[in-house]
Design a protein around this motif. Structure first.
Motif, PDB file in Angstrom:
ATOM      1  N   ASP A  83       0.918  -1.207  -0.106  1.00 54.65           N
ATOM      2  CA  ASP A  83      -0.031  -0.101   0.015  1.00 54.65           C
ATOM      3  C   ASP A  83       0.912   1.243   0.114  1.00 54.65           C
ATOM      4  N   TRP A  84       2.057   1.172  -0.273  1.00 62.80           N
ATOM      5  CA  TRP A  84       3.003   2.368  -0.087  1.00 62.80           C
ATOM      6  C   TRP A  84       3.914   2.390  -1.383  1.00 62.80           C
ATOM      7  N   GLY A  85       4.325   3.548  -1.769  1.00 61.84           N
ATOM      8  CA  GLY A  85       5.134   3.868  -2.822  1.00 61.84           C
ATOM      9  C   GLY A  85       4.772   5.086  -3.562  1.00 61.84           C
ATOM     10  N   SER A  86       5.681   5.525  -4.201  1.00 64.46           N
ATOM     11  CA  SER A  86       5.568   6.825  -4.855  1.00 64.46           C
ATOM     12  C   SER A  86       4.761   6.960  -5.844  1.00 64.46           C
ATOM     13  N   MET A  87       4.122   5.519  -6.372  1.00 66.03           N
ATOM     14  CA  MET A  87       3.232   5.442  -7.479  1.00 66.03           C
ATOM     15  C   MET A  87       1.965   5.679  -6.928  1.00 66.03           C
ATOM     16  N   PHE A  88       1.592   5.737  -5.670  1.00 61.58           N
ATOM     17  CA  PHE A  88       0.374   6.066  -5.095  1.00 61.58           C
ATOM     18  C   PHE A  88       0.034   7.798  -5.000  1.00 61.58           C
ATOM     19  N   GLY A  89       1.149   8.467  -5.126  1.00 61.69           N
ATOM     20  CA  GLY A  89       1.064   9.983  -5.392  1.00 61.69           C
ATOM     21  C   GLY A  89       0.416  10.048  -6.832  1.00 61.69           C
ATOM     22  N   SER A 148      -1.912   6.254 -15.149  1.00 57.57           N
ATOM     23  CA  SER A 148      -1.083   7.310 -14.648  1.00 57.57           C
ATOM     24  C   SER A 148       0.318   6.879 -14.675  1.00 57.57           C
ATOM     25  N   LYS A 149       0.669   5.663 -14.767  1.00 57.83           N
ATOM     26  CA  LYS A 149       2.019   5.218 -14.924  1.00 57.83           C
ATOM     27  C   LYS A 149       2.497   5.662 -15.875  1.00 57.83           C
ATOM     28  N   LYS A 150       1.638   5.542 -16.931  1.00 54.29           N
ATOM     29  CA  LYS A 150       2.428   5.845 -18.483  1.00 54.29           C
ATOM     30  C   LYS A 150       2.509   7.277 -18.361  1.00 54.29           C
ATOM     31  N   VAL A 151       1.600   8.157 -17.792  1.00 50.90           N
ATOM     32  CA  VAL A 151       1.889   9.721 -17.927  1.00 50.90           C
ATOM     33  C   VAL A 151       2.962  10.054 -16.916  1.00 50.90           C
ATOM     34  N   LEU A 152       3.396   9.083 -15.789  1.00 54.74           N
ATOM     35  CA  LEU A 152       4.424   9.422 -15.166  1.00 54.74           C
ATOM     36  C   LEU A 152       5.829   9.042 -15.764  1.00 54.74           C
ATOM     37  N   ASP A 153       5.796   8.272 -16.905  1.00 55.73           N
ATOM     38  CA  ASP A 153       6.924   7.638 -17.419  1.00 55.73           C
ATOM     39  C   ASP A 153       7.552   8.728 -18.483  1.00 55.73           C
ATOM     40  N   HIS A 155       3.630  11.046 -21.521  1.00 58.32           N
ATOM     41  CA  HIS A 155       4.396  11.803 -20.512  1.00 58.32           C
ATOM     42  C   HIS A 155       3.886  13.328 -20.165  1.00 58.32           C
ATOM     43  N   ASP A 156       3.588  13.689 -18.782  1.00 55.21           N
ATOM     44  CA  ASP A 156       2.945  14.847 -18.812  1.00 55.21           C
ATOM     45  C   ASP A 156       4.028  15.448 -17.546  1.00 55.21           C
ATOM     46  N   PRO A 157       4.855  16.315 -17.745  1.00 53.54           N
ATOM     47  CA  PRO A 157       5.845  16.773 -16.513  1.00 53.54           C
ATOM     48  C   PRO A 157       5.106  17.338 -15.531  1.00 53.54           C
ATOM     49  N   ALA A 158       3.991  18.176 -15.755  1.00 52.83           N
ATOM     50  CA  ALA A 158       3.332  18.877 -14.651  1.00 52.83           C
ATOM     51  C   ALA A 158       2.599  17.995 -13.776  1.00 52.83           C
ATOM     52  N   GLU A 192       3.240  16.861  -9.667  1.00 56.72           N
ATOM     53  CA  GLU A 192       2.161  17.129  -8.763  1.00 56.72           C
ATOM     54  C   GLU A 192       2.084  15.968  -7.896  1.00 56.72           C
ATOM     55  N   ALA A 193       2.191  14.728  -8.841  1.00 58.11           N
ATOM     56  CA  ALA A 193       2.439  13.353  -8.449  1.00 58.11           C
ATOM     57  C   ALA A 193       3.405  13.195  -7.042  1.00 58.11           C
TER      58      ALA A 193
END
Length: 591
Positions: free
Chosen positions: A159-165, A212-217, A223-226, A230-231
């Motif tokens: 239940d923990w990790g940066s991906m949950f942001g 969301s993982k795709k957008v973060l990558d 990919h979306d830097p903004a 925020e994440a």
RNA sequence: GCGCCCGUAGCUCAGCUGGAUAGAGCAGUGGUUUUCUAAACCACCGGUCACAGGUUCGAGUCCUGUCGGGCGCGCCA
């Protein structure tokens, strides 16, 4: 049988002067040779005689020492046979006295065993990859609990990790997630995201999570830097412990995920004593890291903090344990280390079992090596209960038709649906078909997984799981149901009240021996963390029992014979039910 | 390359801390039901226990090596 072996060992000890514990009484492979045997090789040196001579000499002397047991020399062996009526009376008597308690003991009384099992990740449905850990873990809980241990089953959910942001930000941005006036989480655009708030939100959440993982990558076109910024901020807020909207949303994800798991667990008979995700151990990370630093075992390597393990374990020379990444964040090993110390402080466990796939062997080897370097005296009590992969046909990764991971609930539904068909066909008159189909289908699935040594990979063949013939859960269940049926008919016709003629069970000796072994099997299966030992024993009992009862009719015999056979049937039903329960498999009265 | 695991009948597997002619299930062949659920039972068929050494009175089981397959190997968990 242990009872008889002990008295034989005592007698042999008196005759030879060798300590009883040194005398190994074994069970011959071929039952025709006897119930028990003693090989005389070990005594050859001490007595300075050839084993066959020792055997014949001791066999002669044993006659006077043993009552109800005959000893016969056979080459270098002494074979023993327990008098049939005595065997029957002893074994059946013990089981009739103890009933549901037969197999239970106080072997582990006063000791605590912690079992970490199942451990799915939130925001995703449980998939078949979690099946083995889940049912192995529950079986191990049951086995230890039966032996009088205090058992603590822990669900260490991911239940923990940066991906949950990222997930929380995605929920806000795309789903309009917010905390309402009543403090409850609402998603204004849940429908558009395919999130079914009231029903099964996890299904829809998974897609949001993956998107969301795709957008973060940064590598991906989406990919979306903004968004990424925020994440990151959201993750930092989560880590800070601040109890605001971000945390409320994360908590909601955890809750709805657990709600979904609970449904599946209920069907499988799974119960954890504690649900403690990775987040639970978050406050203990810093102290754990400090403990390592203070012990002076940490080093900096390429900017990361590591613990070198070469001195402890040569095989780990090239693979030190990483405690912190270059950016200072902790890793899996740090979390497990923190959890381990926490569990030790809280429970002072006799054993702490991690029911985790064999692909993580290196991790646990490293963990134990770090514990050694820390001088943790509980290190030997920590065990990685590893198991092989669950694979699809052709040793491929098990997946659904669409190619994505196979959701556990879907698999269960499929198995039960197919089982329903079989039940309708085989026993159309049966009442409560739906419930029994559930018991048989799930039983088949669970038993299929527990019947083989856990280290072996399981190739999941649906046809094999659903065949219900031969070495399967339903075969054991069926044997049990037929015993129940005989007992019902006996009760209806008022049979079984006579004094049992135990000698009439002479033809059931193989069955009686299996029954007598049950408590030892339970203990061994627990000690080895190997439920397959119990599953195999139940199969063997079912086989010998089936052979016996088709040849020896129970009802409508001489009253004393029927009484004895009914007592045996009752004992067998008891043992099958007790054994199945320990494995987490239902034992229906009819099927 | 290094580490760990697995290798027993056509297929899937038992074989406990080494012990007497290696056992099941499935598949195949042939049988068993006026009688306790045929999801069963019986019989037959089927094995140089991957290979080679070694330890031992005795090795499928322990040790070494070889071959084959799998898993893993620093900033994921």
């Amino acid at each position: 049988m242990r009872h008889f072996a002990d008295s034989i060992a005592q007698a042999l000890s008196a005759l030879t002067g060798v300590a009883p514990s040194e005398i190994k009484i074994e069970e011959p492979r071929d039952r025709a040779m006897g119930d028990l045997a003693f090989p005389c090789f070990a005594l050859a040196k001490a007595l300075k005689k050839a084993p066959p001579a020792i055997a014949s000499e001791l066999a002669g002397q044993l006659g006077a020492k043993l009552t109800g047991i005959t000893a016969v020399a056979s080459g270098p062996y002494i074979n023993f046979q327990v008098e049939r009526a005595l065997l029957a009376r002893t074994v059946v008597g013990t089981i009739e006295t103890r009933r549901a308690e037969y197999g239970r003991s106080d072997y582990g009384r006063g000791k605590t065993i912690v079992i970490d099992f199942s451990s799915p990740n939130i925001a995703k449905p449980m998939h078949v990859g979690h099946l083995r850990s889940t049912i192995l873990g529950q079986a191990l809980v049951n086995l230890h609990e039966a032996l009088g241990y205090r058992t603590v089953g822990i669900n260490h959910i991911g239940d923990w990790g940066s991906m949950f942001g990222g997930l929380v930000v995605a929920m806000k941005r795309w789903g309009g997630a917010r905390v309402g006036a009543d403090g409850k989480v609402v998603l204004d655009r849940a429908k558009e995201l395919g999130i079914d708030i009231e029903g099964d939100p996890v299904r829809g959440l998974l897609e949001v999570y993956q998107r969301s993982k795709k957008v973060l990558d940064p590598e991906k076109p989406e990919h979306d830097p903004a968004f990424a910024a925020e994440a990151r901020a959201a993750w930092i807020e989560l880590e800070s412990g601040k109890d605001g909207e971000i945390r409320a949303l994360w908590r909601w994800v955890t809750e709805v995920s657990m709600r979904g798991f609970s449904r599946t667990y209920k069907r499988l008979g799974i119960r954890h004593d504690l649900v403690r995700g990775e987040s639970f151990y978050e406050p203990f990370l810093a102290p754990t890291f400090a403990r390592c630093e203070q012990a002076g075992i940490t080093e900096i390597s390429d900017g990361a903090t590591i613990v070198a393990l070469k001195a402890i374990d040569k095989g780990l020379a090239e693979t030190p344990c990483l405690l912190k990444q270059r950016d200072g964040t902790t890793l899996y090993a740090t979390r497990d280390l923190a959890a381990l110390y926490h569990r030790w402080d809280e429970f002072h466990f006799e054993r702490c079992l991690y029911v985790v796939g064999a692909e993580q062997k290196l991790h646990f080897r490293q963990l134990k090596a770090v514990l050694k370097r820390l001088g943790a005296d509980f290190e030997p009590r920590v065990e990685h209960v590893d198991f092989g992969l669950l694979l699809g046909t052709g040793r491929t990764k098990l997946a659904s038709r669409k190619g994505d991971v196979l959701v556990l609930d879907e698999l269960l539904d499929e198995v039960v649906e197919e089982t329903s068909r079989v039940v309708r066909e085989k026993n159309p008159e049966l009442a409560g078909q739906q419930q029994i189909a559930e018991q048989i289908g799930i039983g088949a699935l669970v038993f299929n997984d527990l019947k083989r040594e856990r280290i072996k990979d399981v190739v999941f063949e649906k046809a094999e799981v659903l065949s219900f013939e031969g070495e399967t859960g339903p075969y054991v269940q069926y044997t049990h149901a037929r015993m129940a049926s005989i007992l019902r008919k006996a009760a209806a016709s008022g049979q079984g009240g006579a004094t049992p003629d135990w000698a009439a069970l002479a033809d059931a000796a193989p069955v009686l021996i299996r029954l007598s072994q049950f408590p030892d099997v339970v203990r061994s299966a627990a000690d080895h963390a190997e439920p397959s030992e119990l599953a195999q024993a139940l199969l063997a009992l079912s086989r010998d029992l089936s052979t016996w009862y088709v040849g020896s009719r129970v009802l409508d015999q001489e009253p004393s014979v029927t009484a004895a056979r009914l007592a045996l049937v009752r004992s067998c039903k008891t043992v099958l039910a007790n054994g199945l329960r320990l494995l987490g498999v239902a034992a229906p009265e009819e099927m």
